[in-house]
Design an enzyme around this catalytic site. Structure first.
Site, PDB file in Angstrom:
ATOM      1  N   GLU A   1       6.068  19.281 -14.487  1.00 27.19           N
ATOM      2  CA  GLU A   1       5.441  18.514 -15.482  1.00 27.19           C
ATOM      3  C   GLU A   1       5.486  19.392 -16.824  1.00 27.19           C
ATOM      4  O   GLU A   1       4.516  20.242 -16.990  1.00 27.19           O
ATOM      5  CB  GLU A   1       4.068  17.899 -15.243  1.00 27.19           C
ATOM      6  CG  GLU A   1       3.312  16.980 -16.366  1.00 27.19           C
ATOM      7  CD  GLU A   1       1.833  16.812 -15.960  1.00 27.19           C
ATOM      8  OE1 GLU A   1       1.454  16.558 -15.011  1.00 27.19           O
ATOM      9  OE2 GLU A   1       1.037  16.524 -17.033  1.00 27.19           O
TER      10      GLU A   1
ATOM     11  N   ARG B   1       2.644  18.774 -25.827  1.00 25.08           N
ATOM     12  CA  ARG B   1       1.674  19.162 -26.365  1.00 25.08           C
ATOM     13  C   ARG B   1       2.274  20.507 -27.444  1.00 25.08           C
ATOM     14  O   ARG B   1       1.518  21.035 -28.297  1.00 25.08           O
ATOM     15  CB  ARG B   1       0.570  19.949 -25.527  1.00 25.08           C
ATOM     16  CG  ARG B   1       0.034  19.048 -24.807  1.00 25.08           C
ATOM     17  CD  ARG B   1      -1.287  19.680 -24.002  1.00 25.08           C
ATOM     18  NE  ARG B   1      -1.335  18.891 -22.634  1.00 25.08           N
ATOM     19  CZ  ARG B   1      -2.333  19.044 -21.781  1.00 25.08           C
ATOM     20  NH1 ARG B   1      -2.747  20.156 -21.800  1.00 25.08           N
ATOM     21  NH2 ARG B   1      -2.546  18.326 -20.639  1.00 25.08           N
TER      22      ARG B   1
ATOM     23  N   THR C   1       1.318  14.307 -20.554  1.00 27.87           N
ATOM     24  CA  THR C   1       0.279  14.149 -21.661  1.00 27.87           C
ATOM     25  C   THR C   1       1.359  12.764 -22.511  1.00 27.87           C
ATOM     26  O   THR C   1       1.250  12.824 -23.850  1.00 27.87           O
ATOM     27  CB  THR C   1       0.490  15.264 -22.616  1.00 27.87           C
ATOM     28  OG1 THR C   1       0.227  16.331 -21.962  1.00 27.87           O
ATOM     29  CG2 THR C   1      -0.779  14.985 -23.737  1.00 27.87           C
TER      30      THR C   1
ATOM     31  N   LYS D   1      -3.293  10.186 -11.171  1.00 29.34           N
ATOM     32  CA  LYS D   1      -3.698  11.437 -11.100  1.00 29.34           C
ATOM     33  C   LYS D   1      -5.418  11.218 -11.465  1.00 29.34           C
ATOM     34  O   LYS D   1      -5.686  10.381 -12.180  1.00 29.34           O
ATOM     35  CB  LYS D   1      -2.881  11.964 -12.394  1.00 29.34           C
ATOM     36  CG  LYS D   1      -3.729  13.002 -12.977  1.00 29.34           C
ATOM     37  CD  LYS D   1      -2.712  13.593 -14.385  1.00 29.34           C
ATOM     38  CE  LYS D   1      -3.457  14.001 -15.568  1.00 29.34           C
ATOM     39  NZ  LYS D   1      -2.607  14.997 -16.324  1.00 29.34           N
TER      40      LYS D   1
HETATM   41  C1  3PG Z   1      -3.981  19.310 -18.036  1.00 28.84           C
HETATM   42  O1  3PG Z   1      -3.466  18.139 -18.417  1.00 28.84           O
HETATM   43  O2  3PG Z   1      -4.204  20.136 -18.944  1.00 28.84           O
HETATM   44  C2  3PG Z   1      -4.055  19.505 -16.556  1.00 28.84           C
HETATM   45  O3  3PG Z   1      -4.915  18.792 -16.226  1.00 28.84           O
HETATM   46  C3  3PG Z   1      -3.982  20.916 -16.349  1.00 28.84           C
HETATM   47  O4  3PG Z   1      -5.191  21.401 -16.107  1.00 28.84           O
HETATM   48  P1  3PG Z   1      -5.419  22.778 -15.657  1.00 28.84           P
HETATM   49  O5  3PG Z   1      -5.025  23.697 -16.814  1.00 28.84           O
HETATM   50  O6  3PG Z   1      -6.994  23.002 -15.726  1.00 28.84           O
HETATM   51  O7  3PG Z   1      -4.861  23.217 -14.617  1.00 28.84           O
END
Ligand code: 3PG
Length: 205
Positions: free
Chosen positions: A40, A44, A67, A127
């Site tokens: 994934e 960002r 995202t 999720k």
């Molecule tokens: C996110 O979208 O940032 C994910 O949930 C990842 O989270 P993490 O960095 O706490 O594993």
């Protein structure tokens, strides 16, 4: 692959924030070599879409966008080769856009109402986000009572230790997290270290 099949490829979906496009291919290679094929890439950073495109060139990698907030995000990512999408929440508009694009969508939920809205939109694979902050494994176990058909990918605040607790639940097919590719290791180009972290994930479920 549909969402459920994607969730069953490996116990962990790495959540990746790519700052440097030069890291995209070696990072994907390192993760795939370790046995984590479903990746994934979060939208960002400015290079996220180019990173998706670059990673699709790695043999065995199944690359999706994270995202994703709206239909435009889905479309842009699909145009760059993304095979699936992950979103922090669900809206009817996003669900419709994913259907129109035939793009498998794994939307985020944190409450019963969220799960019901996602279900209304055709999503019974979701999720659980942010997992640790939303109640962790005990919350997911409780949600398994009314929502027998829903399967979860908890994400957010998970590490190798807590991943085991989530993966032991019958309604959890996989977990997501950034711990398998920490920014510090990516910046250092520690690909062997990332392959090792990835391979350790295969024994979690
Ligand atoms: C996110 O979208 O940032 C994910 O949930 C990842 O989270 P993490 O960095 O706490 O594993």
């Amino acid at each position: 692959m549909n969402v459920r099949e994607l969730m069953q490829v490996a116990p962990v979906i790495p959540v990746l924030v790519i700052d440097d496009i030069a890291a995209a291919k070696p990072l994907a290679e390192a993760l795939v070599k370790g046995g984590l094929r479903v990746l994934e890439i979060t939208l960002r950073t400015p290079v996220a879409l180019d990173a998706i495109k670059a990673m699709t060139e790695i043999d065995g990698a199944i690359v999706g966008v994270g995202t994703a907030l709206d239909g435009d995000d889905l479309k842009r990512a699909q145009d760059h080769g993304a095979e699936f999408a992950v979103s922090p929440g669900f809206t009817a508009e996003l669900g419709k856009a994913a259907q129109d694009l035939s793009m498998p969508l794994l939307p985020g939920v944190a409450t019963s109402a969220d799960i019901m809205r996602a279900r209304d939109g055709g999503c019974t694979e979701v999720k659980f986000f942010p997992a640790a902050q939303s109640g962790g494994p005990t919350m997911l176990k409780a949600l398994g009572g009314p929502f027998t058909e829903t399967k979860f990918c908890p994400t957010g605040g998970i590490n190798a230790t807590s991943a085991k607790d989530y993966l032991a639940l019958s309604n959890v097919l996989c977990v997501g997290g950034s711990w398998v590719a920490p920014r510090s290791m990516v910046e250092a180009g520690d690909w062997d270290g990332i392959t090792k972290l990835a391979s350790e994930c295969l024994t979690l479920k």
